[in-house]
Scaffold this motif. Structure first.
Motif, PDB file in Angstrom:
ATOM      1  N   UNK A 183       0.828  -1.207   0.000  1.00 34.49           N
ATOM      2  CA  UNK A 183       0.000   0.000   0.000  1.00 34.49           C
ATOM      3  C   UNK A 183       0.862   1.256   0.000  1.00 34.49           C
ATOM      4  N   UNK A 184       1.945   1.221   0.794  1.00 33.41           N
ATOM      5  CA  UNK A 184       2.828   2.388   0.838  1.00 33.41           C
ATOM      6  C   UNK A 184       3.493   2.613  -0.519  1.00 33.41           C
ATOM      7  N   UNK A 185       3.902   1.512  -1.183  1.00 36.64           N
ATOM      8  CA  UNK A 185       4.542   1.644  -2.502  1.00 36.64           C
ATOM      9  C   UNK A 185       3.561   2.171  -3.533  1.00 36.64           C
ATOM     10  N   UNK A 186       2.296   1.759  -3.449  1.00 37.91           N
ATOM     11  CA  UNK A 186       1.283   2.233  -4.405  1.00 37.91           C
ATOM     12  C   UNK A 186       0.985   3.719  -4.217  1.00 37.91           C
ATOM     13  N   UNK A 187       1.049   4.179  -2.972  1.00 31.72           N
ATOM     14  CA  UNK A 187       0.832   5.609  -2.750  1.00 31.72           C
ATOM     15  C   UNK A 187       1.977   6.430  -3.336  1.00 31.72           C
ATOM     16  N   UNK A 188       3.170   5.830  -3.344  1.00 28.93           N
ATOM     17  CA  UNK A 188       4.338   6.550  -3.844  1.00 28.93           C
ATOM     18  C   UNK A 188       4.435   6.479  -5.371  1.00 28.93           C
ATOM     19  N   UNK A 189       4.217   5.266  -5.930  1.00 28.44           N
ATOM     20  CA  UNK A 189       4.355   5.063  -7.379  1.00 28.44           C
ATOM     21  C   UNK A 189       3.296   4.071  -7.845  1.00 28.44           C
ATOM     22  N   UNK A 190       2.553   4.363  -8.903  1.00 31.64           N
ATOM     23  CA  UNK A 190       1.582   3.379  -9.424  1.00 31.64           C
ATOM     24  C   UNK A 190       2.299   2.099  -9.874  1.00 31.64           C
ATOM     25  N   UNK A 191       1.815   0.967  -9.404  1.00 32.88           N
ATOM     26  CA  UNK A 191       2.424  -0.321  -9.743  1.00 32.88           C
ATOM     27  C   UNK A 191       1.400  -1.176 -10.478  1.00 32.88           C
ATOM     28  N   UNK A 192       1.814  -1.679 -11.634  1.00 27.89           N
ATOM     29  CA  UNK A 192       0.903  -2.468 -12.467  1.00 27.89           C
ATOM     30  C   UNK A 192       1.006  -3.949 -12.091  1.00 27.89           C
ATOM     31  N   UNK A 193       0.422  -4.303 -10.947  1.00 28.10           N
ATOM     32  CA  UNK A 193       0.369  -5.694 -10.496  1.00 28.10           C
ATOM     33  C   UNK A 193      -0.775  -5.824  -9.501  1.00 28.10           C
ATOM     34  N   UNK A 194      -1.257  -7.052  -9.249  1.00 25.31           N
ATOM     35  CA  UNK A 194      -2.395  -7.219  -8.330  1.00 25.31           C
ATOM     36  C   UNK A 194      -2.043  -6.745  -6.923  1.00 25.31           C
ATOM     37  N   UNK A 195      -2.990  -6.109  -6.221  1.00 22.08           N
ATOM     38  CA  UNK A 195      -2.724  -5.713  -4.828  1.00 22.08           C
ATOM     39  C   UNK A 195      -2.578  -6.942  -3.938  1.00 22.08           C
ATOM     40  N   UNK A 196      -2.052  -6.745  -2.765  1.00 18.82           N
ATOM     41  CA  UNK A 196      -1.730  -7.874  -1.885  1.00 18.82           C
ATOM     42  C   UNK A 196      -2.958  -8.702  -1.528  1.00 18.82           C
ATOM     43  N   UNK A 197      -4.083  -8.038  -1.267  1.00 19.66           N
ATOM     44  CA  UNK A 197      -5.262  -8.795  -0.836  1.00 19.66           C
ATOM     45  C   UNK A 197      -5.786  -9.721  -1.937  1.00 19.66           C
ATOM     46  N   UNK A 198      -5.400  -9.466  -3.202  1.00 16.67           N
ATOM     47  CA  UNK A 198      -5.748 -10.379  -4.287  1.00 16.67           C
ATOM     48  C   UNK A 198      -4.627 -11.398  -4.522  1.00 16.67           C
ATOM     49  N   UNK A 199      -3.403 -10.927  -4.474  1.00 16.05           N
ATOM     50  CA  UNK A 199      -2.275 -11.807  -4.772  1.00 16.05           C
ATOM     51  C   UNK A 199      -2.096 -12.891  -3.716  1.00 16.05           C
ATOM     52  N   UNK A 200      -2.396 -12.571  -2.447  1.00 15.33           N
ATOM     53  CA  UNK A 200      -2.173 -13.560  -1.386  1.00 15.33           C
ATOM     54  C   UNK A 200      -3.440 -14.303  -0.993  1.00 15.33           C
ATOM     55  N   UNK A 201      -4.442 -14.277  -1.870  1.00 12.94           N
ATOM     56  CA  UNK A 201      -5.744 -14.851  -1.513  1.00 12.94           C
ATOM     57  C   UNK A 201      -5.646 -16.335  -1.182  1.00 12.94           C
ATOM     58  N   UNK A 202      -4.863 -17.069  -1.971  1.00 15.64           N
ATOM     59  CA  UNK A 202      -4.775 -18.505  -1.724  1.00 15.64           C
ATOM     60  C   UNK A 202      -4.020 -18.809  -0.439  1.00 15.64           C
ATOM     61  N   UNK A 203      -3.007 -18.012  -0.129  1.00 15.61           N
ATOM     62  CA  UNK A 203      -2.309 -18.189   1.146  1.00 15.61           C
ATOM     63  C   UNK A 203      -3.249 -17.908   2.312  1.00 15.61           C
ATOM     64  N   UNK A 204      -4.049 -16.877   2.180  1.00 15.40           N
ATOM     65  CA  UNK A 204      -4.996 -16.539   3.251  1.00 15.40           C
ATOM     66  C   UNK A 204      -6.035 -17.649   3.405  1.00 15.40           C
ATOM     67  N   UNK A 205      -6.506 -18.187   2.284  1.00 16.80           N
ATOM     68  CA  UNK A 205      -7.488 -19.284   2.366  1.00 16.80           C
ATOM     69  C   UNK A 205      -6.873 -20.508   3.036  1.00 16.80           C
ATOM     70  N   UNK A 206      -5.623 -20.781   2.732  1.00 17.58           N
ATOM     71  CA  UNK A 206      -4.957 -21.921   3.379  1.00 17.58           C
ATOM     72  C   UNK A 206      -4.818 -21.667   4.878  1.00 17.58           C
ATOM     73  N   UNK A 207      -4.509 -20.422   5.251  1.00 12.58           N
ATOM     74  CA  UNK A 207      -4.429 -20.065   6.669  1.00 12.58           C
ATOM     75  C   UNK A 207      -5.760 -20.282   7.361  1.00 12.58           C
ATOM     76  N   UNK A 208      -6.847 -19.971   6.668  1.00 17.95           N
ATOM     77  CA  UNK A 208      -8.168 -20.165   7.258  1.00 17.95           C
ATOM     78  C   UNK A 208      -8.467 -21.642   7.474  1.00 17.95           C
ATOM     79  N   UNK A 209      -8.022 -22.479   6.519  1.00 13.51           N
ATOM     80  CA  UNK A 209      -8.226 -23.924   6.701  1.00 13.51           C
ATOM     81  C   UNK A 209      -7.435 -24.431   7.906  1.00 13.51           C
TER      82      UNK A 209
END
Length: 793
Positions: free
Chosen positions: A479-505
């Protein structure tokens, strides 16, 4: 400037071969890394000279030797040993373009093959094709390049595909792209043959057929590259595809031109004119494409020279026909097609088909190491053996014993018999159980176990929380990097979705385990006082159990009949004990067999029978594994037979016990003694069950700690890779910004933005669906069963 295209090298970067290989050998094999110091150092030195980048004929053997060693290395090690290989795109137009980084030896092998083909193509392009010898060598080199590309397409790419998802597949290592280059190499080899035929003044009809095949091969290469993905086409130089188009039209025109000469010799003047007209049209098309797209000047000159010759001959032919021959000029559709003649083929270097032949006396790297497929087969066999022992032998035997105990407890046996047979004192079986709990310091042991389980539970939950803290920290940085410079890649909450789902399991599993822990704790609280009674001395314990005597009052009951039923019950109970002892002995023998069971020699024998250098997989040893597991069938059969006998005896016990109850004098003193003995027996049963539940709980949390530690490490690696990617993107965007500013000052169009697809590939981050993030899954705890506390695992 040459009129042929050559394939550039894929630029590579250094990689930590010694560190990663030593770590893998230490953690995944029974060998010590020091035993392979020489092999590891040879691998590193061979890579330095075998990955391309230098245009010299001597480098062919070095590259073939390195590829051969990679083949043998892949027979010993899996593709992913946590060793990252980085290669830039072969046609990267910007030197600072980020490389593709993959943890795959198969990727290294495919890239080495690509660079061998590139080396052959560059050797061919560097030959002096003004003489026959140079043309022969160039044609041979091009055919070798085509052979290497064909081998890459059939041997390496299919193995690379399953290891890399489509998002991260290098665009220059796709089937369509590689096949296009193969057809191009064949086209240029055929062009050398055509040129030799022209120099040697072969018949015009044959030269026409050779030229027709050249045109066809260029066209096939063109069609193949058009089928490739857009990012593959976009990576090529702007003049690459126009070059293929120009060559296609050029050699179709050359073919028609030579055939027109053959028509002239055969006095078919009308056909001659039509073929010259076709040749002129195609040559002009090629010339216009070449001129418009900035194709190499040598190619443009070749087409221009052909146009001049065609137009000169066409003018002469039309004049002669108008004045002398007066033949009709047929329509283009009537003109017979020129039969193509191919004089080239994809020639695979012998060193690729027989890797051992290029190694010679140098020795195979890791030649003394057991292949990873064989090691995996041994591990799978040991896992299957352990599962079979637990699921087919140990657990069924335990369930059969528990089933018999439940039925006997429901019948108040053997307490009712012992109360009748021993009206005073304590039964020997109860004394043995009490002695066991005293020696184990039962209540203290359970209290310690409960504290250990709770401590382990907090520990594993803490590991999971630490893993989530790592992801949260990365998200904050993103989030801090996006405020400083636009980055053309998925944000963390989308990119780490599968890791988060595994954590929930994982968290759900831990929640269910905590509920099971609480059930065990409540059961201990319910039975703590009764279990503590069994720790008393024999005299104190005997005082808890009332004595009884045979009543002399009440209705007359046949004492002899009661004794008969009692003796029958005692005999049946002894038979049941015999079955239990036989079953327990069978389990012990199966466990001893499993402890001494070593499949390694048989796997080694099977591996030795395979061809040396064959890339092994665990599936190759399934027959060996199945034959070895068959040794345990007799134990499973013994359990099945024992259960049938147990069911028959239990049925007899039930019917005999009913008769025993009916015939027995209903003395309250006997009933009180029976109930007291049964209560103490139940206390012992619950003690053993609680201890078993707590043992399983500790094992569960120990296993879970390892799984969550791996998960935490995966989160750490993923987060570090994301941070590294963000820094690289920031630097690239900064460099683009500098170029944009310079472009604005000179009133030029701004540079095109970075392509998202390129950024996805170059960061070296596996997608979350990749097996790189996989950890062993653990099944949730089973649900609570009737009259039994649910287990953790």
């Amino acid at each position: 400037m040459p009129n042929h295209l050559s394939i550039p090298f894929k630029k590579t970067y250094s990689c930590p071969i010694p560190t990663s290989t030593r770590d893998y050998i230490r953690n995944h094999t029974e060998d010590h890394p020091d035993a392979y110091i020489r092999d590891i150092n040879r691998w590193k030195s061979l890579r330095d000279v075998g990955t391309g980048g230098v245009l010299h004929a001597d480098r062919v053997n070095s590259a073939l030797n390195y590829h051969a060693q990679l083949v043998f290395i892949l027979a010993k090690l899996p593709s992913d040993i946590n060793l990252e290989f980085s290669y830039a795109h072969a046609f990267a137009s910007i030197p600072s373009s980020l490389p593709v980084t993959l943890r795959s030896i198969e990727f290294e092998r495919a890239s080495v093959l690509f660079n061998i083909a590139a080396l052959y193509s560059q050797l061919a392009a560097s030959e002096d094709r003004s003489g026959q010898d140079g043309l022969k060598r160039a044609s041979a080199y091009y055919q070798n390049a085509a052979g290497v590309l064909a081998f890459l397409s059939t041997s390496a790419l299919p193995k690379l595909g399953p290891l890399v998802d489509s998002e991260n597949t290098p665009s220059d290592l796709t089937q369509d792209f590689v096949k296009s280059l193969e057809w191009l190499m064949l086209a240029q080899a055929q062009e050398c043959v055509w040129q030799r035929a022209v120099v040697d003044h072969y018949k015009n009809s044959l030269i026409a057929k050779l030229a027709a095949k050249v045109s066809s091969l260029y066209n096939t290469s063109l069609l193949s590259i058009r089928l490739a993905a857009a990012d593959s086409r976009d990576a090529l130089p702007p003049s690459w595809i126009p070059h293929l188009e120009t060559k296609k039209y050029h050699f179709n025109a050359a073919s028609q031109f030579r055939k027109s000469m053959d028509e002239l010799e055969a006095s078919r003047y009308g056909d001659e004119i039509q073929r010259l007209m076709i040749a002129e049209a195609d040559a002009k098309k090629g010339f216009n494409i070449a001129k418009r797209a900035g194709v190499a000047q040598a190619v443009l000159n070749d087409v221009k020279s052909l146009i001049d010759s065609v137009q000169k001959n066409l003018a002469r032919a039309e004049r002669d026909n108008d004045l002398i021959y007066h033949q009709n000029v047929p329509a283009p559709s009537v003109i017979p097609a020129i039969q193509e003649v191919s004089m080239v083929q994809s020639i695979i270097p012998p060193g690729l088909q027989d890797p051992k032949s290029v190694i010679g006396n140098d020795g195979i790297i890791f030649g003394d190491m057991l292949g990873w497929g064989a090691r995996e087969a041994i591990n799978i066999y040991n896992d299957n053996k352990g599962n079979l022992l637990q699921e087919k032998i140990v657990e069924p035997a335990q369930n059969f014993n528990e089933e018999a105990d439940r039925i006997l407890q429901s019948l108040n046996l053997p307490s009712s018999l012992e109360a009748l047979e021993r009206p005073v004192g304590l039964p020997p079986s109860l004394l043995r159980k009490a002695e066991e709990i005293r020696l184990e310091q039962g209540p203290t042991k359970i209290d310690v176990y409960l504290d250990d389980v709770q401590r382990h539970s907090r520990h594993v939950l803490g590991i999971l929380d630490e893993a989530m803290d790592i992801l949260d920290s990365e998200a904050s940085e993103d989030e801090a990097a996006r405020r400083e410079t636009p980055i053309n890649r998925p944000p963390s909450h989308e990119a780490n979705q599968e890791l988060v789902m595994k954590q929930q399991r994982y968290r759900t599993i831990l929640t269910q385990a905590a509920e099971s822990d609480e059930l065990v704790r409540r059961k201990w609280e319910d039975w703590e006082d009764q279990i503590a009674e069994l720790t008393r001395d024999e005299d104190e314990l005997e005082a808890l159990v009332p004595s009884s005597t045979v009543s002399t009052t009440g209705k007359a009951v046949s004492a002899s009949q009661t004794q008969i039923h009692a003796r029958t019950l005692r005999g049946l109970l002894e038979s049941l004990d015999d079955i239990r002892r036989t079953r327990d002995d069978l389990v012990v023998r199966a466990q001893r067999r499993a402890e001494s069971d070593d499949i390694r020699p048989k796997v080694l024998t099977a591996a030795a029978s395979l061809e040396h250098g064959t890339e092994m997989s665990a599936a190759m040893f399934e027959d060996v594994s199945d034959n070895e597991l068959a040794k345990y069938d007799k134990f499973i059969q013994g359990l099945t037979e024992g259960r049938k006998k147990q069911e028959e005896i239990l049925a007899s016990i039930k019917s005999t016990n009913d008769a025993f109850i009916q015939s027995r004098k209903q003395d309250p003193a006997i009933k009180d003694r029976e109930q007291a003995l049964q209560f103490l027996d139940l206390a012992y049963s619950h003690y053993r069950e609680i201890i078993r539940n707590l043992d399983e709980g500790l094992k569960f949390y120990n296993d879970m700690a390892g799984i969550l530690t791996n998960f935490k490490e995966a989160c750490k690696i993923w987060s570090s890779a994301r941070s590294r990617e963000a820094r690289l993107l920031h630097r690239n965007l900064a460099s683009l910004s500098i170029r944009d500013n310079a472009s604005d000052e000179s009133h030029e169009a701004p540079a095109s933005p970075l392509r998202t697809s390129a950024r996805k590939q170059t960061a070296g981050i596996p997608t979350l669906s990749s097996v790189d993030w996989e950890a062993q899954e653990l099944a949730p705890p089973p649900t609570k069963q009737t009259e039994k506390v649910a287990k953790h695992r």
